[in-house]
Design an enzyme around this catalytic site. Sequence first.
Site, PDB file in Angstrom:
ATOM      1  N   HIS A   9       0.825  -1.208   0.000  1.00 28.45           N
ATOM      2  CA  HIS A   9       0.000   0.000   0.000  1.00 28.45           C
ATOM      3  C   HIS A   9       0.859   1.258   0.000  1.00 28.45           C
ATOM      4  O   HIS A   9       2.022   1.255   0.420  1.00 28.45           O
ATOM      5  CB  HIS A   9      -0.951   0.014   1.201  1.00 28.45           C
ATOM      6  CG  HIS A   9      -0.243   0.111   2.522  1.00 28.45           C
ATOM      7  ND1 HIS A   9       0.256   1.304   3.005  1.00 28.45           N
ATOM      8  CD2 HIS A   9       0.056  -0.831   3.443  1.00 28.45           C
ATOM      9  CE1 HIS A   9       0.829   1.094   4.179  1.00 28.45           C
ATOM     10  NE2 HIS A   9       0.727  -0.199   4.460  1.00 28.45           N
ATOM     11  N   GLU A  81      -2.345  -6.316   8.327  1.00 30.28           N
ATOM     12  CA  GLU A  81      -1.026  -6.167   8.945  1.00 30.28           C
ATOM     13  C   GLU A  81      -1.021  -6.743  10.360  1.00 30.28           C
ATOM     14  O   GLU A  81      -2.069  -6.942  10.987  1.00 30.28           O
ATOM     15  CB  GLU A  81      -0.638  -4.682   8.961  1.00 30.28           C
ATOM     16  CG  GLU A  81       0.739  -4.378   9.517  1.00 30.28           C
ATOM     17  CD  GLU A  81       1.892  -5.023   8.750  1.00 30.28           C
ATOM     18  OE1 GLU A  81       2.072  -6.258   8.863  1.00 30.28           O
ATOM     19  OE2 GLU A  81       2.629  -4.299   8.063  1.00 30.28           O
TER      20      GLU A  81
END
Length: 191
Positions: A9, A81
């Site tokens: 990202h 994450e």
Amino acid sequence: MGKLILVRHGQTELNYNKVFFGKLNPSLNELGIEQANMAKKKLLNISYDNIYSSPLKRAKETAEICNHLKKDIIFDKDIEELNFGIFEGLTYEEILAKYPEEAKLMEKDWKNFNYKTGESPFQMYERVISFLKRLDFSKDNLVVAHWGIINSILAYLIAGNMDVYWKFDIKNGSVVVLEGNLDFCYLTRLD
């Protein structure tokens, strides 16, 4: 054998400020949007059958920008994450000041250190393996995720264990391409 295309990202303000965060859910900042658009340009000559993304905003926004084939994005919690628990939202210096004992334990046994109210890197690694085992490696799969997830994927596919987890410097907006399957995989692109 298909391709596994990994995209980290774009940047958020928390990345910029070097804060530990996994489950905190910021959006991309201005540079992060630029990085996502640059990743999209790198992907324009790459086709994919499926696109997967972490459901966290920063990955979701990056996936939406990178999805040049306009496929339905499959959101998967297994590629969120690492949950840093009590360390979420703190810089390394703040962690050392606020949680010195936990910081020592983290450095001593980084694979198994559980971030109290979070998870250990090994638990995240096991989530990643579960995700990989659900992929169809005869297809081309685009995966938009996070540093810890991408490093776990690379560690598993290249070395078969976590020992090389820290050996990859995957920057925000980077594109990594592997070809093969769970048994044999090789890196064909990293930029």
